[in-house]
Enzyme design. Structure first.
Site, PDB file in Angstrom:
ATOM      1  N   HIS A 229       0.853  -1.201   0.000  1.00 11.14           N
ATOM      2  CA  HIS A 229       0.000   0.000   0.000  1.00 11.14           C
ATOM      3  C   HIS A 229       0.886   1.247   0.000  1.00 11.14           C
ATOM      4  O   HIS A 229       1.595   1.476  -0.969  1.00 11.14           O
ATOM      5  CB  HIS A 229      -0.933  -0.075   1.216  1.00 11.14           C
ATOM      6  N   HIS A 270      -2.523  -2.436  -9.631  1.00  6.46           N
ATOM      7  CA  HIS A 270      -3.453  -1.747  -8.712  1.00  6.46           C
ATOM      8  C   HIS A 270      -4.714  -2.594  -8.627  1.00  6.46           C
ATOM      9  O   HIS A 270      -5.149  -3.169  -9.606  1.00  6.46           O
ATOM     10  CB  HIS A 270      -3.796  -0.349  -9.255  1.00  6.46           C
ATOM     11  N   ASP A 327       2.796   5.317  -7.039  1.00  4.83           N
ATOM     12  CA  ASP A 327       4.056   5.200  -6.282  1.00  4.83           C
ATOM     13  C   ASP A 327       5.280   5.046  -7.163  1.00  4.83           C
ATOM     14  O   ASP A 327       6.405   5.133  -6.684  1.00  4.83           O
ATOM     15  CB  ASP A 327       3.967   3.989  -5.342  1.00  4.83           C
TER      16      ASP A 327
HETATM   17  C1  SDX Z   1      -1.433   2.070  -3.475  1.00  2.26           C
HETATM   18  O1  SDX Z   1      -6.196   0.878  -3.132  1.00  2.26           O
HETATM   19  C2  SDX Z   1      -5.662   2.001  -3.398  1.00  2.26           C
HETATM   20  O2  SDX Z   1      -6.309   2.905  -3.901  1.00  2.26           O
HETATM   21  C3  SDX Z   1      -4.190   2.142  -3.026  1.00  2.26           C
HETATM   22  C4  SDX Z   1      -3.518   3.423  -3.480  1.00  2.26           C
HETATM   23  C5  SDX Z   1      -4.061   4.618  -2.757  1.00  2.26           C
HETATM   24  O3  SDX Z   1      -3.910   5.731  -3.279  1.00  2.26           O
HETATM   25  O4  SDX Z   1      -4.552   4.441  -1.621  1.00  2.26           O
HETATM   26  O5  SDX Z   1      -3.689   3.598  -4.878  1.00  2.26           O
HETATM   27  C6  SDX Z   1      -2.009   3.390  -3.180  1.00  2.26           C
HETATM   28  O6  SDX Z   1      -1.411   1.238  -2.609  1.00  2.26           O
HETATM   29  C7  SDX Z   1      -0.940   1.779  -4.878  1.00  2.26           C
HETATM   30  C8  SDX Z   1      -0.393   0.323  -5.018  1.00  2.26           C
HETATM   31  C9  SDX Z   1       1.040   0.337  -4.484  1.00  2.26           C
HETATM   32  N1  SDX Z   1       1.549  -1.054  -4.371  1.00  2.26           N
HETATM   33  C10 SDX Z   1       2.494  -1.515  -5.199  1.00  2.26           C
HETATM   34  O7  SDX Z   1       2.959  -0.897  -6.177  1.00  2.26           O
HETATM   35  C11 SDX Z   1       3.001  -2.903  -4.831  1.00  2.26           C
HETATM   36  C12 SDX Z   1       3.118  -3.749  -6.105  1.00  2.26           C
HETATM   37  N2  SDX Z   1       1.756  -3.997  -6.598  1.00  2.26           N
HETATM   38  C13 SDX Z   1       1.146  -5.228  -6.189  1.00  2.26           C
HETATM   39  O8  SDX Z   1       1.504  -5.692  -4.915  1.00  2.26           O
HETATM   40  C14 SDX Z   1      -0.302  -5.316  -6.576  1.00  2.26           C
HETATM   41  O9  SDX Z   1      -0.433  -4.847  -7.847  1.00  2.26           O
HETATM   42  C15 SDX Z   1      -1.347  -4.638  -5.719  1.00  2.26           C
HETATM   43  C16 SDX Z   1      -1.201  -4.975  -4.272  1.00  2.26           C
HETATM   44  C17 SDX Z   1      -1.269  -3.167  -5.887  1.00  2.26           C
HETATM   45  C18 SDX Z   1      -2.673  -5.163  -6.215  1.00  2.26           C
HETATM   46  O10 SDX Z   1      -2.681  -6.507  -5.838  1.00  2.26           O
HETATM   47  P1  SDX Z   1      -3.790  -7.468  -6.406  1.00  2.26           P
HETATM   48  O11 SDX Z   1      -5.114  -6.773  -6.389  1.00  2.26           O
HETATM   49  O12 SDX Z   1      -3.691  -8.822  -5.793  1.00  2.26           O
HETATM   50  O13 SDX Z   1      -3.344  -7.559  -7.897  1.00  2.26           O
HETATM   51  P2  SDX Z   1      -4.224  -8.107  -8.999  1.00  2.26           P
HETATM   52  O14 SDX Z   1      -5.398  -8.892  -8.501  1.00  2.26           O
HETATM   53  O15 SDX Z   1      -4.525  -6.947  -9.876  1.00  2.26           O
HETATM   54  O16 SDX Z   1      -3.236  -9.169  -9.678  1.00  2.26           O
HETATM   55  C19 SDX Z   1      -3.594  -9.731 -10.886  1.00  2.26           C
HETATM   56  C20 SDX Z   1      -2.382 -10.525 -11.334  1.00  2.26           C
HETATM   57  C21 SDX Z   1      -1.894 -11.569 -10.344  1.00  2.26           C
HETATM   58  O17 SDX Z   1      -1.297 -12.600 -11.128  1.00  2.26           O
HETATM   59  P3  SDX Z   1      -2.210 -13.906 -11.505  1.00  2.26           P
HETATM   60  O18 SDX Z   1      -2.535 -14.569 -10.173  1.00  2.26           O
HETATM   61  O19 SDX Z   1      -3.435 -13.396 -12.224  1.00  2.26           O
HETATM   62  O20 SDX Z   1      -1.310 -14.762 -12.381  1.00  2.26           O
HETATM   63  O21 SDX Z   1      -1.255  -9.648 -11.534  1.00  2.26           O
HETATM   64  C22 SDX Z   1      -0.184 -10.057 -10.718  1.00  2.26           C
HETATM   65  C23 SDX Z   1      -0.762 -10.887  -9.607  1.00  2.26           C
HETATM   66  O22 SDX Z   1       0.215 -11.820  -9.147  1.00  2.26           O
HETATM   67  N3  SDX Z   1       0.446  -8.835 -10.224  1.00  2.26           N
HETATM   68  C24 SDX Z   1       1.741  -8.562 -10.328  1.00  2.26           C
HETATM   69  C25 SDX Z   1       1.892  -7.276  -9.779  1.00  2.26           C
HETATM   70  N4  SDX Z   1       0.707  -6.833  -9.356  1.00  2.26           N
HETATM   71  C26 SDX Z   1      -0.192  -7.803  -9.616  1.00  2.26           C
HETATM   72  N5  SDX Z   1       2.787  -9.256 -10.821  1.00  2.26           N
HETATM   73  C27 SDX Z   1       3.999  -8.669 -10.771  1.00  2.26           C
HETATM   74  N6  SDX Z   1       4.224  -7.434 -10.269  1.00  2.26           N
HETATM   75  C28 SDX Z   1       3.192  -6.712  -9.768  1.00  2.26           C
HETATM   76  N7  SDX Z   1       3.425  -5.502  -9.280  1.00  2.26           N
END
Ligand code: SDX
Length: 388
Positions: A229, A270, A327
């Site tokens: 996050h 996201h 970010d």
């Molecule tokens: C913020 O919610 C908000 O609004 C948050 C925020 C705010 O202003 O409050 O916007 C701020 O938290 C932004 C996000 C910052 N976090 C990161 O950058 C950390 C890296 N990102 C990931 O951890 C992830 O993308 C999340 C946590 C942000 C979202 O996680 P999800 O919802 O589990 O991701 P998803 O369901 O969209 O994933 C779909 C697929 C999955 O693979 P499969 O199981 O389908 O094969 O995409 C993959 C995930 O493994 N995936 C990634 C990835 N993010 C998702 N693979 C590699 N790298 C990534 N960054």
């Protein structure tokens, strides 16, 4: 205008909550604060005007804006006894640990002066929190660096004041760089609110128990700290440093795609945006402005730009609609401004305080019940305790 965005009744009845504050269309990369697109606010407004908008639902008139800014300006000091909270922490404590503790402690100084059901007192509390967060944030940095606390100044605007409390010292006059102050203000705007994200939902859930707003904001700070996050901007810089050179990018992209490897590309993806995070686009432009202003040729920025290009052309990221989020570039800007990575999430928390408070205020202004998330039980069926 009211009612423009309609949800099917089924969705609304299951929605965690209804709110008028922020609207996100993740598929189309749209983010509106009280109906105004984030790009237009970042371009034309300033953080305190956006605070007024999030809190009150309308942009302030010239006079309302001046009164709001003047009230905030005269609430930037914190009770001098609160200095002792800082000295209770080890010098190497993470600034987020200090901020969490100190903001929660505001309950001990200001909550007994507040009637949660009194709108005017809720407004005063909003001014108090918006005003004091930069002082608390800057003092977290000063304490961790063994430097004297710098007091706020009333001759500076909000972001200038924060930078002078961060980088000023008692031995010389702090020289404000208006380009950096403007970039800081834009970063504040871009992080101000984001609908029901993890930390805002935490604040609402805490608020639904009747806990005081200072304790609720402290719970939001705790939730924001996680690397998935608000901790992501700090994690992005750590990741870019670990990549170290453009020649290593492909290897890290493969790691991010490997299901057996917990590594994820920090700053990508996201839960809601399945298109470009509109804040990331503004942040990317601001990043170039700041680096040009400072004449910095940061190799991490080159790695970030190359990483962004490769990832956006990669099937795995395209299929999963993984785009750079807010970010991805913010950390590079903050690093260029001389802010250490340990302070990145503190600055995110400073900015998001108005979003958290506006959601808390919206909830407590109406009728609400204690939140009680339901669960799907997957444990053992009922069984008897073994006899004998
Ligand atoms: C913020 O919610 C908000 O609004 C948050 C925020 C705010 O202003 O409050 O916007 C701020 O938290 C932004 C996000 C910052 N976090 C990161 O950058 C950390 C890296 N990102 C990931 O951890 C992830 O993308 C999340 C946590 C942000 C979202 O996680 P999800 O919802 O589990 O991701 P998803 O369901 O969209 O994933 C779909 C697929 C999955 O693979 P499969 O199981 O389908 O094969 O995409 C993959 C995930 O493994 N995936 C990634 C990835 N993010 C998702 N693979 C590699 N790298 C990534 N960054």
């Amino acid at each position: 205008q009211e009612g423009v965005f309609t949800y099917d009744p089924g969705f609304v009845s299951t929605a965690a909550c209804e709110s008028k504050i922020t609207y996100i269309d993740g598929a189309n990369g749209i983010l509106l604060h009280r109906g105004y697109p984030i790009q237009e606010l970042a371009e034309n407004s300033d953080y305190l005007e956006v605070c007024y908008l999030l809190l009150n639902g309308e942009l302030p008139t010239k006079e309302q804006g001046e009164v709001f800014k003047d009230t905030v300006k005269h609430h930037t000091m914190i009770h001098d006894q609160m200095r002792h909270f800082f000295s209770g922490f080890r010098r190497d404590a993470h600034p987020m640990a200090i901020m969490c503790g100190v903001v929660g402690a505001l309950s001990a100084f200001y909550h007994d002066q507040m009637d949660v059901n009194n709108e005017e007192q809720r407004q005063i509390t909003a001014h108090r929190l918006v005003a004091k967060m930069p002082t608390i944030a800057a003092w977290c940095y000063k304490y961790a660096n063994g430097q004297p606390f710098i007091y706020p100044r009333n001759d500076l605007n909000y972001s200038e004041n924060f930078l002078q409390m961060m980088f000023g010292n008692p031995c010389e006059e702090y020289k404000v760089n208006p380009i950096l102050a403007k970039a800081m203000d834009k970063i504040f705007i871009l992080h101000a609110d984001h609908e029901q994200n993890a930390s805002t939902s935490t604040v609402r859930l805490a608020g639904s128990t009747g806990a005081n707003p200072y304790a609720c904001i402290a719970s939001g700070i705790a939730a924001l700290w996680g690397p998935a996050h608000g901790g992501a901007n700090e994690a992005v810089l750590d990741m870019l440093a670990e990549i170290g050179d453009e020649s290593n990018i492909e290897r890290f992209i493969e790691k991010a795609k490997d299901k057996n490897d917990p590594f994820r590309l920090m700053g990508f993806g996201h839960r809601v945006y399945k298109n470009f995070d509109p804040r990331a686009k503004v942040m990317r432009e601001t990043c170039h402005e700041v680096l040009n202003e400072l004449g910095i040729d940061d190799p991490l920025l080159r790695i970030a730009q190359r990483l962004e290009k490769i990832a956006l052309e990669d099937e795995y990221f395209i299929e999963r609609k993984l785009f750079p989020n807010v970010d991805f570039y913010s950390g590079i800007i903050l690093k260029a401004m001389g802010i250490p990575t340990s302070m990145f999430t503190v600055i995110f928390a400073l900015s998001r305080t108005i979003g958290w408070y506006s959601h808390w205020n919206e909830m407590v202004s109406g009728s609400f019940r204690i939140g009680r998330p339901r669960q799907l039980y997957t444990g053992s069926n009922q069984r008897d305790y073994p006899k004998g």
